[in-house]
Design a protein around this motif. Structure first.
Motif, PDB file in Angstrom:
ATOM      1  N   ALA A 207      18.939 -17.892 -12.263  1.00 40.62           N
ATOM      2  CA  ALA A 207      18.628 -18.686 -11.074  1.00 40.62           C
ATOM      3  C   ALA A 207      19.743 -19.692 -10.781  1.00 40.62           C
ATOM      4  O   ALA A 207      20.151 -19.861  -9.627  1.00 40.62           O
ATOM      5  N   ALA A 208      20.252 -20.335 -11.820  1.00 44.85           N
ATOM      6  CA  ALA A 208      21.338 -21.306 -11.639  1.00 44.85           C
ATOM      7  C   ALA A 208      22.589 -20.613 -11.113  1.00 44.85           C
ATOM      8  O   ALA A 208      23.270 -21.126 -10.214  1.00 44.85           O
ATOM      9  N   ALA A 209      22.895 -19.450 -11.651  1.00 45.71           N
ATOM     10  CA  ALA A 209      24.078 -18.703 -11.212  1.00 45.71           C
ATOM     11  C   ALA A 209      23.936 -18.266  -9.752  1.00 45.71           C
ATOM     12  O   ALA A 209      24.904 -18.318  -8.982  1.00 45.71           O
ATOM     13  N   LEU A 210      22.735 -17.849  -9.357  1.00 44.95           N
ATOM     14  CA  LEU A 210      22.502 -17.442  -7.975  1.00 44.95           C
ATOM     15  C   LEU A 210      22.668 -18.630  -7.027  1.00 44.95           C
ATOM     16  O   LEU A 210      23.278 -18.500  -5.959  1.00 44.95           O
ATOM     17  N   ALA A 211      22.140 -19.773  -7.410  1.00 45.18           N
ATOM     18  CA  ALA A 211      22.301 -20.975  -6.583  1.00 45.18           C
ATOM     19  C   ALA A 211      23.785 -21.302  -6.423  1.00 45.18           C
ATOM     20  O   ALA A 211      24.250 -21.598  -5.317  1.00 45.18           O
ATOM     21  N   ALA A 212      24.530 -21.231  -7.521  1.00 48.55           N
ATOM     22  CA  ALA A 212      25.961 -21.523  -7.468  1.00 48.55           C
ATOM     23  C   ALA A 212      26.694 -20.506  -6.598  1.00 48.55           C
ATOM     24  O   ALA A 212      27.556 -20.876  -5.790  1.00 48.55           O
ATOM     25  N   LEU A 213      26.349 -19.250  -6.740  1.00 52.35           N
ATOM     26  CA  LEU A 213      26.973 -18.186  -5.959  1.00 52.35           C
ATOM     27  C   LEU A 213      26.742 -18.387  -4.457  1.00 52.35           C
ATOM     28  O   LEU A 213      27.637 -18.153  -3.645  1.00 52.35           O
ATOM     29  N   GLU A 214      25.550 -18.838  -4.111  1.00 52.20           N
ATOM     30  CA  GLU A 214      25.216 -19.070  -2.710  1.00 52.20           C
ATOM     31  C   GLU A 214      25.680 -20.433  -2.207  1.00 52.20           C
ATOM     32  O   GLU A 214      25.494 -20.769  -1.040  1.00 52.20           O
ATOM     33  N   GLY A 215      26.248 -21.241  -3.111  1.00 55.53           N
ATOM     34  CA  GLY A 215      26.747 -22.557  -2.726  1.00 55.53           C
ATOM     35  C   GLY A 215      25.647 -23.533  -2.368  1.00 55.53           C
ATOM     36  O   GLY A 215      25.846 -24.450  -1.578  1.00 55.53           O
ATOM     37  N   GLU A 216      24.479 -23.354  -2.978  1.00 55.35           N
ATOM     38  CA  GLU A 216      23.328 -24.206  -2.690  1.00 55.35           C
ATOM     39  C   GLU A 216      22.912 -24.984  -3.927  1.00 55.35           C
ATOM     40  O   GLU A 216      23.216 -24.586  -5.047  1.00 55.35           O
ATOM     41  N   SER A 217      22.190 -26.060  -3.698  1.00 52.18           N
ATOM     42  CA  SER A 217      21.639 -26.821  -4.818  1.00 52.18           C
ATOM     43  C   SER A 217      20.542 -26.010  -5.485  1.00 52.18           C
ATOM     44  O   SER A 217      19.783 -25.298  -4.819  1.00 52.18           O
ATOM     45  N   TRP A 218      20.466 -26.126  -6.786  1.00 53.86           N
ATOM     46  CA  TRP A 218      19.403 -25.500  -7.572  1.00 53.86           C
ATOM     47  C   TRP A 218      18.322 -26.550  -7.716  1.00 53.86           C
ATOM     48  O   TRP A 218      18.527 -27.585  -8.347  1.00 53.86           O
ATOM     49  N   THR A 219      17.166 -26.347  -7.118  1.00 52.31           N
ATOM     50  CA  THR A 219      16.138 -27.383  -7.092  1.00 52.31           C
ATOM     51  C   THR A 219      15.014 -27.104  -8.085  1.00 52.31           C
ATOM     52  O   THR A 219      14.661 -25.955  -8.338  1.00 52.31           O
ATOM     53  N   TRP A 220      14.490 -28.187  -8.646  1.00 52.05           N
ATOM     54  CA  TRP A 220      13.352 -28.166  -9.552  1.00 52.05           C
ATOM     55  C   TRP A 220      12.288 -29.057  -8.916  1.00 52.05           C
ATOM     56  O   TRP A 220      12.513 -30.238  -8.708  1.00 52.05           O
ATOM     57  N   THR A 221      11.125 -28.489  -8.631  1.00 54.12           N
ATOM     58  CA  THR A 221      10.060 -29.216  -7.952  1.00 54.12           C
ATOM     59  C   THR A 221       8.796 -29.181  -8.806  1.00 54.12           C
ATOM     60  O   THR A 221       8.398 -28.115  -9.275  1.00 54.12           O
ATOM     61  N   LEU A 222       8.181 -30.327  -8.989  1.00 58.06           N
ATOM     62  CA  LEU A 222       6.908 -30.393  -9.718  1.00 58.06           C
ATOM     63  C   LEU A 222       5.785 -29.918  -8.816  1.00 58.06           C
ATOM     64  O   LEU A 222       5.738 -30.223  -7.637  1.00 58.06           O
TER      65      LEU A 222
END
Length: 115
Positions: free
Chosen positions: A92-107
């Motif tokens: 998931a982190a790699a995909l966010a980086a690849l897409e140039g987007e923030s990797w978000t964590w939501t409660l």
């Protein structure tokens, strides 16, 4: 109701993954043991404080965290369940980086996660 963390860029239909906070905080212990203090500080902090509130990891940092999570997943002392968790998070982190987007964590609560 228990609280979960929903991460972006995940594997489900909506591009999310749902994790129990205790699993993420447990993974912090593996990261602490598998990585040097210098390398793993940000990852350990992210995992250890997963239940403290919503978080957003910039794309460049997500790429670095993906590499660290893969190292934790492959480490010889990481048991199978935490290894699988680290691998999912790394993807998931790699995909966010690849897409140039923030990797978000939501409660979210368990009832919201079940939707």
């Amino acid at each position: 109701m228990s609280t979960h963390v929903v991460t972006s860029h995940g594997a489900d239909f909506f591009g999310q993954d749902h994790y129990e906070i205790r699993d993420l905080t447990s993974l912090a212990g593996y990261a602490e043991g598998c990585l040097s203090v210098f390398d793993g500080e940000q990852l350990v902090r992210l995992l250890a404080h997963a239940g403290d509130g919503d978080q957003a990891v910039p794309a460049d940092q997500a790429a670095a965290l993906a590499d660290l999570l893969r190292r934790v997943a492959r480490h010889r002392f990481t048991r199978p369940k935490p290894s699988a968790l680290a691998s999912l998070l790394a993807n998931a982190a790699a995909l966010a980086a690849l897409e140039g987007e923030s990797w978000t964590w939501t409660l979210t609560t368990e009832t919201e996660a079940a939707r």
